[in-house]
Design an enzyme around this catalytic site. Structure first.
Site, PDB file in Angstrom:
ATOM      1  N   GLY A   1      -1.833 -28.763 -16.475  1.00 44.34           N
ATOM      2  CA  GLY A   1      -1.548 -27.877 -17.603  1.00 44.34           C
ATOM      3  C   GLY A   1      -2.001 -28.439 -18.929  1.00 44.34           C
ATOM      4  O   GLY A   1      -1.221 -28.532 -19.875  1.00 44.34           O
TER       5      GLY A   1
ATOM      6  N   ARG B   1      -3.283 -26.341 -23.367  1.00 36.85           N
ATOM      7  CA  ARG B   1      -2.476 -25.868 -24.493  1.00 36.85           C
ATOM      8  C   ARG B   1      -1.336 -26.839 -24.774  1.00 36.85           C
ATOM      9  O   ARG B   1      -0.921 -27.608 -23.919  1.00 36.85           O
ATOM     10  CB  ARG B   1      -1.867 -24.491 -24.198  1.00 36.85           C
TER      11      ARG B   1
ATOM     12  N   VAL C   1      -0.728 -24.467 -10.425  1.00 37.22           N
ATOM     13  CA  VAL C   1       0.102 -25.425  -9.699  1.00 37.22           C
ATOM     14  C   VAL C   1       1.378 -24.795  -9.148  1.00 37.22           C
ATOM     15  O   VAL C   1       2.142 -25.456  -8.442  1.00 37.22           O
ATOM     16  CB  VAL C   1       0.448 -26.649 -10.573  1.00 37.22           C
TER      17      VAL C   1
ATOM     18  N   SER D   1      12.465 -32.466 -20.159  1.00 36.95           N
ATOM     19  CA  SER D   1      12.948 -31.733 -21.333  1.00 36.95           C
ATOM     20  C   SER D   1      14.274 -32.333 -21.766  1.00 36.95           C
ATOM     21  O   SER D   1      15.127 -32.650 -20.933  1.00 36.95           O
ATOM     22  CB  SER D   1      13.137 -30.256 -21.008  1.00 36.95           C
TER      23      SER D   1
ATOM     24  N   TYR E   1      15.343 -23.175 -15.632  1.00 34.20           N
ATOM     25  CA  TYR E   1      14.450 -24.168 -16.232  1.00 34.20           C
ATOM     26  C   TYR E   1      15.137 -25.524 -16.346  1.00 34.20           C
ATOM     27  O   TYR E   1      14.567 -26.558 -15.963  1.00 34.20           O
ATOM     28  CB  TYR E   1      14.002 -23.667 -17.603  1.00 34.20           C
TER      29      TYR E   1
ATOM     30  N   ALA F   1      17.667 -26.604 -14.674  1.00 33.75           N
ATOM     31  CA  ALA F   1      17.907 -27.134 -13.330  1.00 33.75           C
ATOM     32  C   ALA F   1      16.672 -27.867 -12.813  1.00 33.75           C
ATOM     33  O   ALA F   1      16.774 -28.960 -12.229  1.00 33.75           O
ATOM     34  CB  ALA F   1      18.290 -26.002 -12.384  1.00 33.75           C
TER      35      ALA F   1
ATOM     36  N   LYS G   1      14.243 -29.239 -14.605  1.00 33.00           N
ATOM     37  CA  LYS G   1      13.986 -30.442 -15.385  1.00 33.00           C
ATOM     38  C   LYS G   1      15.023 -31.533 -15.104  1.00 33.00           C
ATOM     39  O   LYS G   1      14.699 -32.730 -15.123  1.00 33.00           O
ATOM     40  CB  LYS G   1      13.961 -30.104 -16.882  1.00 33.00           C
TER      41      LYS G   1
ATOM     42  N   ILE H   1       8.915 -29.630 -29.998  1.00 34.99           N
ATOM     43  CA  ILE H   1       7.612 -30.094 -30.479  1.00 34.99           C
ATOM     44  C   ILE H   1       6.847 -28.907 -31.044  1.00 34.99           C
ATOM     45  O   ILE H   1       6.755 -27.854 -30.401  1.00 34.99           O
ATOM     46  CB  ILE H   1       6.805 -30.747 -29.340  1.00 34.99           C
TER      47      ILE H   1
END
Length: 249
Positions: free
Chosen positions: A14, A17, A66, A142, A155, A157, A159, A188
């Site tokens: 990834g 970007r 992926v 995260s 999300y 869970a 991470k 960020i």
């Protein structure tokens, strides 16, 4: 002190970007040869290819989703064909959505888990034959994994599971000289802020100025720095750790 990665072969998922792009460019500028992937064609892909050509080195930007196991296997196969071995892997690719848990469809749970967690399992597993003593695996996590975020149970869970995966693999792969760590970003500021209405972007900046010790959002460059450190020999005795890059949130 400048971190040098000359001659190292690095796979970053990834990478066209946001945070991934920053990591790819920082690693290439530090001397690494980088292979990265993207899911959709577009200006971001074209501009990254151009930037890498200007940087110099043996770099490759290929299409691979992926979220699909077969695509993960093909991606690692490309790394083997083009580089022969790997010195570093950065599992950065991820997706997110904001849905109340009571309304979260099973297929969306699966999509988020597969892209954010299962892909990392598969990439690491399939990369093992390419990794040797001194190799570094970095999972982009995260800060929200520890804090918890409403509407993002799927999300967070994924991470949070990444941390457990990392700690287990650090112990299992350590005898082979392979290090495994998590870099956990806070908020960020990426190019996504440029696509927002100006008022919303400023509101977000103001909100996080109040929530962080440094009173501001982080930059992609500030996130890439710790990743380069973990890819380098400077972190040769660091493994199983979660490095929070969050401005003291």
């Amino acid at each position: 002190m400048d971190i040098k990665l000359h001659g190292r072969k690095v796979l970053v998922t990834g990478g066209t970007r946001g945070i991934g792009r920053g990591i790819v460019l920082a690693a290439a500028r530090a001397g690494a040869d980088v292979l990265t992937c993207h899911r959709q064609e577009g200006e971001a892909v074209d501009s990254l290819v151009h930037a890498l050509k200007e940087t110099g080195g043996d770099h490759h930007v290929i299409r691979a989703d992926v979220g699909e196991i077969s695509e993960v296997d093909r991606l690692v196969g490309e790394a083997k064909e083009r580089f022969g071995h790997l010195d570093g892997v950065v599992n950065n690719a991820g997706v997110i959505s904001h849905i109340p848990f009571a309304e979260l469809p099973a297929e969306e749970w699966t999509r988020i888990i597969d892209t954010n967690l299962t892909a990392s399992y598969r990439i690491i597993q399939q990369s093992l034959p390419l990794l040797g003593n001194g190799s570094s695996l970095i999972n982009i996590g995260s800060r929200g994994a520890a804090a918890g975020i409403p509407l993002r149970a799927h999300y967070t869970a994924a991470k949070a599971a990444m941390i457990g995966l990392t700690r287990s693999l650090a112990k299992e792969l350590g005898p082979r000289g392979i290090r495994v760590n998590v870099v956990a970003p806070g908020v960020i500021e990426t190019e996504a802020f440029d696509a927002m209405p100006a008022e919303r972007a400023e509101a977000l900046r103001a909100t996080y100025a109040q929530k962080t010790a440094l009173a501001r959002l982080g930059t992609v460059k500030e996130l890439a720095g710790p990743v380069l450190f973990l890819l380098s020999d400077l972190s040769g005795y660091v493994t199983g750790e979660t490095v929070n890059v969050d401005g003291g949130i």
